[in-house]
Scaffold this active site. Structure first.
Site, PDB file in Angstrom:
ATOM      1  N   SER A  77      12.336  44.646  29.221  1.00  0.00           N
ATOM      2  CA  SER A  77      13.237  44.165  30.244  1.00  0.00           C
ATOM      3  C   SER A  77      12.282  44.367  31.565  1.00  0.00           C
ATOM      4  CB  SER A  77      14.394  45.011  30.476  1.00  0.00           C
ATOM      5  OG  SER A  77      14.824  45.251  31.569  1.00  0.00           O
ATOM      6  N   GLY A 123      22.794  47.199  41.268  1.00  0.00           N
ATOM      7  CA  GLY A 123      23.748  48.275  41.710  1.00  0.00           C
ATOM      8  C   GLY A 123      24.612  47.793  43.038  1.00  0.00           C
ATOM      9  N   GLY A 168      27.082  45.700  42.414  1.00  0.00           N
ATOM     10  CA  GLY A 168      28.557  45.250  41.969  1.00  0.00           C
ATOM     11  C   GLY A 168      28.592  43.893  41.434  1.00  0.00           C
ATOM     12  N   LEU A 169      27.456  43.106  41.225  1.00  0.00           N
ATOM     13  CA  LEU A 169      27.324  41.807  40.984  1.00  0.00           C
ATOM     14  C   LEU A 169      27.654  41.564  39.364  1.00  0.00           C
ATOM     15  CD1 LEU A 169      24.784  40.606  43.325  1.00  0.00           C
ATOM     16  CD2 LEU A 169      27.253  40.240  43.550  1.00  0.00           C
ATOM     17  N   SER A 170      27.615  42.866  38.897  1.00  0.00           N
ATOM     18  CA  SER A 170      28.215  42.540  37.383  1.00  0.00           C
ATOM     19  C   SER A 170      26.823  42.089  36.485  1.00  0.00           C
ATOM     20  CB  SER A 170      29.315  41.671  37.349  1.00  0.00           C
ATOM     21  OG  SER A 170      29.569  41.197  36.110  1.00  0.00           O
ATOM     22  N   SER A 171      25.798  42.881  36.525  1.00  0.00           N
ATOM     23  CA  SER A 171      24.569  42.510  35.753  1.00  0.00           C
ATOM     24  C   SER A 171      25.028  43.005  34.214  1.00  0.00           C
ATOM     25  CB  SER A 171      23.358  43.198  36.234  1.00  0.00           C
ATOM     26  OG  SER A 171      23.503  44.435  36.327  1.00  0.00           O
ATOM     27  N   GLU A 206      30.396  47.026  26.029  1.00  0.00           N
ATOM     28  CA  GLU A 206      30.333  47.956  27.318  1.00  0.00           C
ATOM     29  C   GLU A 206      31.125  49.489  27.142  1.00  0.00           C
ATOM     30  OE1 GLU A 206      30.292  47.014  31.492  1.00  0.00           O
ATOM     31  OE2 GLU A 206      30.039  44.704  31.093  1.00  0.00           O
ATOM     32  N   ASP A 214      34.326  40.283  34.433  1.00  0.00           N
ATOM     33  CA  ASP A 214      33.094  39.904  34.709  1.00  0.00           C
ATOM     34  C   ASP A 214      32.446  39.139  33.548  1.00  0.00           C
ATOM     35  OD1 ASP A 214      33.652  41.799  36.383  1.00  0.00           O
ATOM     36  OD2 ASP A 214      32.313  43.300  35.789  1.00  0.00           O
ATOM     37  N   TYR A 271      35.838  55.216  37.991  1.00  0.00           N
ATOM     38  CA  TYR A 271      36.501  53.956  37.470  1.00  0.00           C
ATOM     39  C   TYR A 271      37.364  54.231  36.418  1.00  0.00           C
ATOM     40  CZ  TYR A 271      36.821  49.138  35.604  1.00  0.00           C
ATOM     41  OH  TYR A 271      37.366  47.991  35.402  1.00  0.00           O
TER      42      TYR A 271
HETATM   43  C1  GLA Z   1      34.427  46.373  37.547  1.00  0.00           C
HETATM   44  C2  GLA Z   1      34.774  46.059  36.126  1.00  0.00           C
HETATM   45  C3  GLA Z   1      35.945  44.791  36.197  1.00  0.00           C
HETATM   46  C4  GLA Z   1      36.829  45.199  37.206  1.00  0.00           C
HETATM   47  C5  GLA Z   1      36.433  45.371  38.480  1.00  0.00           C
HETATM   48  C6  GLA Z   1      37.371  45.844  39.380  1.00  0.00           C
HETATM   49  O1  GLA Z   1      33.592  45.151  37.781  1.00  0.00           O
HETATM   50  O2  GLA Z   1      33.797  45.519  35.258  1.00  0.00           O
HETATM   51  O3  GLA Z   1      36.395  44.814  34.727  1.00  0.00           O
HETATM   52  O4  GLA Z   1      37.828  46.093  36.635  1.00  0.00           O
HETATM   53  O5  GLA Z   1      35.360  46.456  38.315  1.00  0.00           O
HETATM   54  O6  GLA Z   1      38.063  44.805  39.819  1.00  0.00           O
END
Ligand code: GLA
Length: 394
Positions: free
Chosen positions: A68, A115, A117-120, A155, A167, A218
């Site tokens: 990676s 980091g 929060g763009l959901s990598s 996950e 996401d 979370y």
């Molecule tokens: C993260 C989680 C999502 C969602 C958001 C909050 O990105 O992966 O599933 O719960 O937080 O909306």
């Protein structure tokens, strides 16, 4: 998104051969609908033009060999299906298991800022699975929705985050020029055109705040929200999805619940309502209303869901008092990460630099900003110029 040539060069550098195929899966932003995707709510994210690219080649060694670009010093990690692994390696192993793959070379590259929060992790979940599935064209393929669910499960199992499905869905089903309305209860989705935002800018400002505790907090919020929802269900004689019940009836029940269940439940109900209003605002091109909804969403995340931080609150207030900024809010899981802001026109560079200087002065944190462009959902690539949408392929 990383192009074929760079993926191929990286792959050849580490494995000696060209990759057979690659899958590119985008990151996402979320316009509205935060912390409700694990409770059966509707959410309105969109896939962006940055993401994760995973190039693969089948082998016969009975091993997964993974490299990676996020861990440049680490070189190739060899994973054997019979060994338990933690963290990112365990995640890739879990994803490979979901596709019943035990032998492959895998290169993971990303141009998503880490980091923020763009959901990598969801993008990795989609890209690794789809690239590995594409190596076995004769196998019975899962549906695109099943791939999203498997990525979510991986996950949960390997990274310990009890995330919802937003996401993964956004990364799989996004389309250029559109947001995607996801019904997380029915697991259905539809494109929502963003024509009315033409000329506006969607800005993401990284708070510079580390999210070390994010997974545990979370998960705690997840448990509190779903606990409150179950209690509400009991109190009102049962329902499948909370949206079957009248909003006001549930709100009255929520108000009578003890702390913090009352506020968690109120966030769920009001955020769901904001998702509906946001779509009205888009249809009516009422930009001021969209901005107000974003800020109201932030207040709810701050006070009722309690997933914000004082630094993020400062950043949101600063953005909201910037000329041309229609509204801003914390985006994603919270406890650090990024703020989403909607601007009526592209923000002025000097103004943003000044804002970040003031932010650093107040919080000692260095923020950064970027303008987000909506992009397509995941696609497969088997050479320069040849590509195919994963959602259409599966
Ligand atoms: C993260 C989680 C999502 C969602 C958001 C909050 O990105 O992966 O599933 O719960 O937080 O909306």
């Amino acid at each position: 998104m990383i192009g074929w040539q760079r993926m191929s060069d990286f792959f050849v550098k580490h494995f000696g051969d060209e990759p057979e195929i690659a899958c590119c899966a985008p990151g996402r932003i979320n316009l509205i609908g935060e912390h409700i995707d694990y409770a059966g709510g509707q959410v309105l994210p969109l896939s962006i033009s940055l993401g994760v690219s995973v190039a693969v080649r089948a082998t016969r060694q009975g091993l997964l060999r993974v490299v990676s670009d996020e861990y440049p010093g680490q070189g190739i990690v060899t994973l054997d299906g019979s060994t338990a692994q933690d963290g990112p390696a365990g995640y890739v192993l879990e994803l490979a298991r979901m596709t019943e793959t035990t032998s492959a070379q895998i290169a993971i590259l990303s141009d998503l800022p880490v980091g923020q929060g763009l959901s990598s992790s969801a993008a990795i979940g989609i890209a690794v699975q789809c690239a590995l599935l594409a190596l076995k064209p004769d196998a019975v393929m899962p549906s695109a929705r099943a791939v999203c669910r498997a990525a979510q499960r991986a996950e949960h199992l390997a990274l310990g985050t009890s995330c919802g499905i937003m996401d993964q869905y956004a990364s799989m089903f996004g389309s250029p020029g559109n947001a995607i309305l996801i019904d997380t209860w029915q697991e259905t989705h539809q494109a929502v055109p963003l024509d009315s935002l033409a000329g506006c800018s969607i800005i993401l400002v990284d708070s510079g705040q580390p999210r070390e505790l994010s997974a545990s907090q979370y998960n705690q919020r997840h448990a509190e929200m779903t606990g409150a929802l179950n209690e509400a269900k009991r109190l009102c004689g049962g329902f499948n999805c909370f949206r079957e019940k009248a909003h006001d009836e549930l709100l009255t029940i929520a108000e009578a619940m003890p702390e913090p269940a009352n506020r968690r439940m109120r966030h769920l109900l009001m955020e769901q309502r904001r998702v509906g209003r946001f779509q009205d605002g888009l249809r009516e091109r009422d930009l001021k209303m969209l901005g107000r909804i974003l800020y109201a969403g932030h207040c709810s995340l701050r006070d009722d869901a309690e997933v914000s931080t004082p630094q993020i609150d400062t950043l949101v207030e600063m953005l909201c008092s910037t000329p041309d900024c229609l509204g801003a809010r914390l985006m994603g899981g919270g406890f650090g990460g990024s703020v989403l802001a909607l601007f009526e026109s592209p923000p002025d560079e000097f103004l943003m630099a000044g804002l970040l200087r003031d932010y650093a002065g107040e919080t000692t944190l260095g923020g950064r900003w970027l303008q987000v462009e909506p992009g397509p959902g995941a696609w497969l690539q088997s050479g320069r110029g040849s590509w195919r949408s994963v959602a259409e392929w599966l």
